[in-house]
Design a protein around this motif. Structure first.
Motif, short mmCIF file in Angstrom:
data_model
loop_
_atom_site.label_atom_id
_atom_site.label_comp_id
_atom_site.label_asym_id
_atom_site.label_seq_id
_atom_site.Cartn_x
_atom_site.Cartn_y
_atom_site.Cartn_z
N ALA A 223 -16.87 -28.84 44.89
CA ALA A 223 -17.21 -28.04 46.07
C ALA A 223 -15.95 -27.54 46.77
O ALA A 223 -15.88 -26.38 47.21
CB ALA A 223 -18.05 -28.86 47.03
N SER B 37 -25.92 -22.01 42.72
CA SER B 37 -25.45 -22.67 43.94
C SER B 37 -24.30 -21.91 44.58
O SER B 37 -24.21 -21.83 45.81
CB SER B 37 -24.99 -24.10 43.62
N LEU C 260 -24.38 -20.65 48.30
CA LEU C 260 -23.32 -21.10 49.21
C LEU C 260 -22.63 -19.91 49.86
O LEU C 260 -22.29 -19.95 51.04
CB LEU C 260 -22.31 -21.96 48.44
N ILE D 256 -24.51 -28.67 46.82
CA ILE D 256 -24.14 -27.85 45.67
C ILE D 256 -24.63 -28.53 44.39
O ILE D 256 -24.46 -29.74 44.21
CB ILE D 256 -22.62 -27.59 45.64
#
Length: 297
Positions: free
Chosen positions: A48, A133, A137, A122
């Motif tokens: 992430a 994702s 995001l 995520i």
């Protein structure tokens, strides 16, 4: 008199139109300001963190890890490991969004109720889910355009592999394990999804078409029966110990020697520096590497 009335009507109309235009312009400016608003983010996984950095996010907290993260982030406050974040520390940083790996959602869900933190999970379970994702995001942190560019760049590797694949078909067994416990990776695993992405045929799908679980127990008889073109081995845990266990299993059982993959030297140990059990920004290299193994010269 009639002329004065006409002029009055025109003036009122002009004022009305100006007001509408001004109002619409104001709303557009507000919308644009909202879209450009910097969103403060705390990340609690390396994957992430790297994605957020690539998107140009305003990162104010990072995970506690020995793995590599961008140099310009290393002095930021640390909020614990991915599977057990320090939620009190996260809350103290007052992020707009807290980003953690979906795989650890259940382990923190109960504790999260104590804190009013907007959390984005995520999904790194497969390459396909990872791309989705990133797109979601991007919307969450007002970085849609950057997310689209990143996804596009990651997908370039698919095009490269497609060029060298042509009409070539390859049946593959992906052996995944730690110690003495080996399983087959299905298409719902990260490695299995990568194989599907590059157009390989996974024998696990033939053995269990439902592929509900990312990994499948198997018997040697099933491997012999399907006789895959390639056997890809991925050691999880203690890499040296697991690789030795793989080698011992192949050496001790003569049935393995009858497989075409063994006869043709197409038993490949996947490099843990490139491949993993979950998705990250190495996916492009992983896809190109896998394509080279199956379709390269």
């Amino acid at each position: 008199m009639k002329l004065k009335k006409v002029l009055s009507v025109l003036m009122v109309s002009a004022m009305f139109l100006t007001g509408c235009t001004s109002g619409n312009s104001g709303k557009q400016e507000e919308k644009k300001a909202e879209e450009e608003k910097s969103v403060k983010v705390v990340a609690c996984s390396v994957a992430a963190t790297n994605v957020l950095h690539e998107l140009g996010a305003d990162i104010i907290g990072i995970p506690t890890t020995q793995l590599d993260i961008p140099e310009d982030l290393k002095d930021l406050p640390q909020v614990g490991q991915a599977m057990a974040p320090d939620l009190e520390k996260v809350a103290s940083l007052e992020p707009d969004v807290f980003v953690m790996d979906k795989s650890f959602k259940e382990s923190v869900e109960e504790s999260m109720k104590e804190y009013d933190i907007d959390t984005f999970y995520i999904d790194t379970t497969t390459y396909t889910n990872f791309l989705t994702s990133i797109e979601e995001l991007g919307k969450e942190i007002n970085k849609q355009e950057e997310a689209e560019k990143l996804i596009s760049s990651l997908k370039e590797s698919e095009k490269e592999v497609a060029k060298i694949k042509g009409d070539t078909d390859a049946t593959v067994a992906i052996l995944f394990g730690s110690g003495e416990n080996f399983m087959l990776a299905t298409e719902t695993s990260y490695l299995g999804d990568l194989l599907k992405t590059v157009g390989g045929t996974n024998i696990a799908t033939e053995l269990d078409g439902s592929a509900k679980s990312p990994y499948l127990q198997f018997s040697l008889e099933q491997i012999v029966q399907t006789n895959p073109d390639y056997i890809l081995r991925f050691a999880h845990g203690n890499l040296e110990e697991t690789k030795k266990a793989f080698d011992d299993a192949f050496d001790k059982n003569p049935a393995y020697a009858e497989l075409d993959a063994v006869k043709n030297n197409k038993v490949i140990d996947l490099d843990s520096n490139v491949f993993n059990v979950s998705a990250n920004l190495n996916v492009s290299e992983a896809i190109k590497t896998l394509g080279g193994i199956l379709y390269g010269e």
